[in-house]
Motif scaffolding. Structure first.
Motif, PDB file in Angstrom:
ATOM      1  N   ARG A  32     -51.901  24.361 -49.462  1.00 54.59           N
ATOM      2  CA  ARG A  32     -51.907  25.129 -50.288  1.00 54.59           C
ATOM      3  C   ARG A  32     -53.460  24.880 -50.921  1.00 54.59           C
ATOM      4  N   SER A  79     -54.103  24.018 -53.774  1.00 51.17           N
ATOM      5  CA  SER A  79     -54.188  22.819 -54.700  1.00 51.17           C
ATOM      6  C   SER A  79     -54.126  21.601 -53.900  1.00 51.17           C
ATOM      7  N   ASP A  80     -53.700  21.418 -52.703  1.00 51.96           N
ATOM      8  CA  ASP A  80     -53.687  20.434 -51.758  1.00 51.96           C
ATOM      9  C   ASP A  80     -55.183  19.960 -51.599  1.00 51.96           C
ATOM     10  N   LEU A 135     -57.949  20.872 -53.456  1.00 51.91           N
ATOM     11  CA  LEU A 135     -58.368  20.598 -54.980  1.00 51.91           C
ATOM     12  C   LEU A 135     -58.042  19.205 -55.360  1.00 51.91           C
ATOM     13  N   ASP A 136     -56.758  18.735 -55.113  1.00 52.66           N
ATOM     14  CA  ASP A 136     -56.283  17.344 -55.277  1.00 52.66           C
ATOM     15  C   ASP A 136     -57.101  16.494 -54.480  1.00 52.66           C
ATOM     16  N   ALA A 152     -60.912  24.831 -51.065  1.00 54.14           N
ATOM     17  CA  ALA A 152     -59.608  25.331 -51.987  1.00 54.14           C
ATOM     18  C   ALA A 152     -60.028  26.612 -52.533  1.00 54.14           C
ATOM     19  N   THR A 197     -58.081  30.586 -52.445  1.00 53.87           N
ATOM     20  CA  THR A 197     -57.613  30.819 -53.497  1.00 53.87           C
ATOM     21  C   THR A 197     -57.838  32.515 -53.449  1.00 53.87           C
ATOM     22  N   ILE A 235     -63.199  26.715 -59.600  1.00 58.54           N
ATOM     23  CA  ILE A 235     -62.712  25.512 -58.719  1.00 58.54           C
ATOM     24  C   ILE A 235     -64.414  24.997 -58.346  1.00 58.54           C
TER      25      ILE A 235
END
Length: 59
Positions: A6, A8-9, A11-12, A33, A37, A46
């Motif tokens: 995802r 978010s993965d 982005l983390d 990311a 999106t 982001i």
């Protein structure tokens, strides 16, 4: 090590790399990311969190 399924993965991971003092890697992960999106405004947000120039080559 986790999987990257995802936005978010990515982005983390970008945040983690930024915290570790690896801004170029953080930017690359943030770009991935953003690419994953669907909302263009969120993608721009982001990228704004991770300033810098892209390291991608334009083929």
């Amino acid at each position: 090590m986790g999987t990257f399924d995802r936005p978010s993965d990515y982005l983390d991971a970008a945040r983690e790399m930024a915290d570790r003092g690896r801004p170029a890697l953080a930017r690359m992960l943030a770009e991935e990311a953003a690419d994953r999106t669907p909302d263009p405004q969120e993608a721009a947000n982001i990228l704004a969190q991770f300033p810098g120039r892209t390291l991608r080559s334009e083929d």
